[in-house]
Write a protein that holds these residues in place. Structure first.
Motif, short mmCIF file in Angstrom:
data_model
loop_
_atom_site.label_atom_id
_atom_site.label_comp_id
_atom_site.label_asym_id
_atom_site.label_seq_id
_atom_site.Cartn_x
_atom_site.Cartn_y
_atom_site.Cartn_z
N THR A 173 0.86 -1.18 0.00
CA THR A 173 0.00 0.00 0.00
C THR A 173 0.89 1.23 0.00
O THR A 173 1.58 1.50 0.99
CB THR A 173 -0.92 0.03 1.24
N GLY A 174 0.91 1.94 -1.12
CA GLY A 174 1.71 3.14 -1.22
C GLY A 174 0.95 4.36 -0.75
O GLY A 174 -0.11 4.27 -0.14
N THR A 175 1.50 5.51 -1.05
CA THR A 175 0.84 6.76 -0.68
C THR A 175 -0.48 6.92 -1.42
O THR A 175 -1.50 7.32 -0.83
CB THR A 175 1.76 7.95 -1.00
N THR A 176 -0.50 6.59 -2.70
CA THR A 176 -1.69 6.76 -3.53
C THR A 176 -2.11 5.48 -4.23
O THR A 176 -3.28 5.29 -4.53
CB THR A 176 -1.45 7.85 -4.59
N TYR A 177 -1.17 4.58 -4.50
CA TYR A 177 -1.45 3.38 -5.27
C TYR A 177 -1.18 2.13 -4.43
O TYR A 177 -0.51 2.19 -3.39
CB TYR A 177 -0.60 3.34 -6.54
N TYR A 178 -1.69 0.98 -4.90
CA TYR A 178 -1.46 -0.28 -4.22
C TYR A 178 -1.36 -1.41 -5.23
O TYR A 178 -1.87 -1.32 -6.36
CB TYR A 178 -2.58 -0.58 -3.21
N VAL A 179 -0.68 -2.49 -4.83
CA VAL A 179 -0.63 -3.74 -5.59
C VAL A 179 -0.92 -4.85 -4.60
O VAL A 179 -0.32 -4.92 -3.54
CB VAL A 179 0.75 -3.95 -6.26
N ASP A 180 -1.85 -5.74 -4.96
CA ASP A 180 -2.43 -6.70 -4.01
C ASP A 180 -2.48 -8.07 -4.69
O ASP A 180 -3.10 -8.22 -5.74
CB ASP A 180 -3.84 -6.21 -3.64
N LEU A 181 -1.82 -9.05 -4.08
CA LEU A 181 -1.75 -10.38 -4.67
C LEU A 181 -2.20 -11.42 -3.64
O LEU A 181 -1.62 -11.51 -2.56
CB LEU A 181 -0.32 -10.68 -5.12
N ARG A 182 -3.24 -12.20 -3.98
CA ARG A 182 -3.82 -13.18 -3.06
C ARG A 182 -3.79 -14.56 -3.72
O ARG A 182 -4.40 -14.77 -4.77
CB ARG A 182 -5.25 -12.77 -2.69
N ILE A 183 -3.07 -15.49 -3.08
CA ILE A 183 -2.83 -16.82 -3.64
C ILE A 183 -3.50 -17.85 -2.75
O ILE A 183 -3.33 -17.84 -1.53
CB ILE A 183 -1.31 -17.10 -3.71
N LEU A 184 -4.29 -18.75 -3.33
CA LEU A 184 -4.98 -19.77 -2.56
C LEU A 184 -3.98 -20.76 -1.96
O LEU A 184 -3.14 -21.32 -2.67
CB LEU A 184 -5.99 -20.51 -3.43
N LYS A 185 -4.09 -20.97 -0.66
CA LYS A 185 -3.20 -21.91 0.02
C LYS A 185 -3.43 -23.34 -0.46
O LYS A 185 -2.50 -24.15 -0.52
CB LYS A 185 -3.43 -21.84 1.53
N GLU A 186 -4.66 -23.65 -0.81
CA GLU A 186 -5.03 -25.03 -1.14
C GLU A 186 -4.27 -25.57 -2.33
O GLU A 186 -3.75 -26.70 -2.30
CB GLU A 186 -6.53 -25.12 -1.39
N ASP A 187 -4.17 -24.77 -3.40
CA ASP A 187 -3.54 -25.29 -4.61
C ASP A 187 -2.56 -24.33 -5.27
O ASP A 187 -2.03 -24.62 -6.34
CB ASP A 187 -4.62 -25.70 -5.62
N GLY A 188 -2.30 -23.17 -4.66
CA GLY A 188 -1.34 -22.23 -5.22
C GLY A 188 -1.86 -21.44 -6.41
O GLY A 188 -1.08 -20.76 -7.09
#
Length: 245
Positions: free
Chosen positions: A36-51
């Motif tokens: 989370t930056g000052t104005t922008y963000y990058v968000d990555l969500r990976i399922l634990k079950e199968d990657g």
């Protein structure tokens, strides 16, 4: 002309401990990393079950109210893997204009500090399981980043892709040539970057490809050539104290 010094950043890196779609109890099916930056963000969500990729997104953060103790923020995705990619949606829309995808609803939440030092986010966003807005609560924990480390967020000019770097962690989210989504996560070990997770063969913006060209001269607003593409430097700063969302 001398290059201006980098600013101290209010950015921070966090991982999710749990999510509850109220009134259901909390759980955590993903390995989530968010810059989370000052104005922008990058968000990555990976399922634990199968990657597999659960959700990859990037966009704009706005502080829209609340109090000092409980601020309220709005997150509006520019790139969102839960939506059809631009290439697939454009081709569909040309054949059937009524099928054009509406922009995603913004995610708005308030943030308060828990006794543990973690952050509780509470608000309303679209539940991917139902495609309807729903109340939610998420618990976030800070990921330690050394003070003075690099914070960098890039947006591709020549394709739909974002890259985020924060200290020894880096992540990328992008649209693939075949109309899907790809992503990667990397960690710096010594002087080189190791690929921790990857989806897709293109590996757009992978930091291990050309080294840290940004370390000296890149500044916010610059347009640069790197890793085979043109990019705009959205944020480039040095890690400050790093605070919860």
């Amino acid at each position: 002309m001398s290059i201006p010094p980098l600013k101290t950043s209010t950015a921070f890196l966090s991982t999710r401990i749990s999510i509850a779609w109220l009134p259901d109890p909390p759980s955590e099916p993903t390995d989530t990393l968010v810059l989370t930056g000052t104005t922008y963000y990058v968000d990555l969500r990976i399922l634990k079950e199968d990657g597999s990729l659960d959700w990859g997104m990037a966009g704009v953060k706005e502080m829209i109210g609340g109090t000092k103790e409980k601020p309220v923020a709005r997150f509006t995705n520019i790139l969102d893997s839960h939506l059809p990619s631009s290439s697939s949606s454009n081709s569909t829309a040309k054949s059937d204009p009524s099928s054009a995808t509406s922009p995603p609803l913004p995610d708005e939440g308030s943030f308060s500090q828990l006794p543990s030092g973690n952050t509780l986010e509470a608000g309303t966003m679209v539940n991917p399981a139902t495609s309807l807005p729903q109340l939610y609560e998420e618990e976030w924990a800070p990921v330690p980043v050394e003070r003075g480390a690099t914070v960098l967020i890039l947006q591709s000019i020549s394709s739909r892709a974002f890259v985020g770097v924060c200290g020894e962690w880096a992540l990328g989210v992008y649209e693939t040539k075949d109309g899907g989504y790809g992503g990667w996560k990397g960690k710096k070990e010594g002087a080189s970057w190791t690929l921790v997770w990857n989806l897709g063969e293109e590996r757009v913006g992978w930091v291990g490809e050309e080294g840290e060209s940004w370390a000296t001269s890149w500044r916010e607003g610059d347009e640069v050539e790197w890793a085979g593409r043109s990019w705009k430097v959205l944020e480039h700063s040095l890690m400050g104290e790093g605070r919860p969302k």
